[in-house]
Design a protein around this motif. Structure first.
Motif, PDB file in Angstrom:
ATOM      1  N   ASP A   1       0.834  -1.204   0.000  1.00 39.79           N
ATOM      2  CA  ASP A   1       0.000   0.000   0.000  1.00 39.79           C
ATOM      3  C   ASP A   1       0.868   1.252   0.000  1.00 39.79           C
ATOM      4  O   ASP A   1       0.538   2.252  -0.644  1.00 39.79           O
ATOM      5  CB  ASP A   1      -0.933   0.002   1.204  1.00 39.79           C
ATOM      6  CG  ASP A   1      -1.981  -1.097   1.132  1.00 39.79           C
ATOM      7  OD1 ASP A   1      -2.308  -1.532   0.007  1.00 39.79           O
ATOM      8  OD2 ASP A   1      -2.468  -1.521   2.191  1.00 39.79           O
TER       9      ASP A   1
ATOM     10  N   ASP B   1       2.205   1.907  -3.612  1.00 39.03           N
ATOM     11  CA  ASP B   1       1.266   2.554  -4.523  1.00 39.03           C
ATOM     12  C   ASP B   1       1.068   4.022  -4.182  1.00 39.03           C
ATOM     13  O   ASP B   1       1.028   4.881  -5.068  1.00 39.03           O
ATOM     14  CB  ASP B   1      -0.077   1.818  -4.502  1.00 39.03           C
ATOM     15  CG  ASP B   1      -0.035   0.546  -5.315  1.00 39.03           C
ATOM     16  OD1 ASP B   1       0.316   0.631  -6.510  1.00 39.03           O
ATOM     17  OD2 ASP B   1      -0.321  -0.521  -4.778  1.00 39.03           O
ATOM     18  N   THR B   2       0.952   4.318  -2.899  1.00 39.55           N
ATOM     19  CA  THR B   2       0.816   5.707  -2.497  1.00 39.55           C
ATOM     20  C   THR B   2       2.053   6.506  -2.882  1.00 39.55           C
ATOM     21  O   THR B   2       1.965   7.636  -3.375  1.00 39.55           O
ATOM     22  CB  THR B   2       0.598   5.801  -0.973  1.00 39.55           C
ATOM     23  OG1 THR B   2      -0.539   5.025  -0.613  1.00 39.55           O
ATOM     24  CG2 THR B   2       0.367   7.237  -0.537  1.00 39.55           C
TER      25      THR B   2
END
Length: 227
Positions: free
Chosen positions: A184, A187-188
């Motif tokens: 996560d 992707d951020t």
């Protein structure tokens, strides 16, 4: 704090020469985590240190031995996509997935990808340096918290506490590092990089692949390897 999340991104992919975002999730509030015994805390720390040393030494077998199960499912998905997915099919995937698939096509032997288990693929990725040394060499774990068969630690990057935590799982009686939650952050981070550079995600992907492999090979990577 960009350098902190760059380190997290480097734990997952080799193309980590780009900064990552200023914020990231930490442990959930209301956790029932408790301070572990000295022996348990040492075992959690040892799992990270084993992984860190393995990545720096490009020792894939040692790295695999201390990784929790969820990351192998992730790499199995990467392997399948590297073999079968067209550019159009990958277009709807997360940017981190696309980057990982293209890097896998560019750096790993197609014969390995066609026949290897997910653990073998992770081993090969570490052996080839696809897990970034730049990030892991500057990291250490801080305070350890345990909640049953789950644990988490503070992350210390260059002597400062990072805004995210490492997660661990107890499997077959041994503590192992769970890299899955870091996806996560990846992707951020990639989305933030694109924004900072005034690029679309696709433009960032193109620039990264060309920088790594050159224009001709970067184009070839868009094609599935085939089973």
């Amino acid at each position: 704090m960009k350098r902190f999340l760059l380190a997290a991104l480097c734990l997952l992919v080799a193309a980590c020469g780009t900064p990552a975002p200023a914020t990231a999730p930490t442990a959930a509030s209301g956790s029932t985590s408790t301070r572990p015994s000295a022996d348990e805390s040492a075992a959690v720390r040892a799992a990270f240190e084993t992984y860190q040393k393995a990545v720096l030494a490009k020792d894939g077998a040692a790295a695999v031995s201390v990784l929790a199960g969820p990351i192998f499912d992730v790499y199995e998905n990467y392997r399948t996509l590297a073999l079968t997915a067209t550019e159009q099919q990958l277009a709807t995937s997360l940017l981190s997935v696309r980057l990982a698939v293209y890097v896998m096509r560019g750096a790993l032997d197609p014969a390995v990808l066609r026949t290897a288990s997910s653990k073998d693929v992770v081993k090969a990725a570490v052996d080839r340096g696809l897990v970034g040394e730049q990030g892991v060499s500057n990291l250490a774990v801080g305070e350890v918290e345990v909640d049953g068969d789950k644990a988490s630690t503070e992350v210390i990057a260059r002597g400062q506490q990072a805004p995210y935590r490492f997660e661990f799982a107890r499997e077959d009686g041994a503590w192992k590092i769970d890299l899955r939650p870091l996806l996560d952050l990846a992707d951020t981070g990639l989305a933030e990089v694109a924004k900072q550079r005034n690029l679309t995600p696709e433009q960032l992907l193109d620039q990264t692949l060309v920088a790594m492999y050159g224009p001709a090979k970067a184009t070839e990577l868009r094609k599935p390897l085939g089973r």
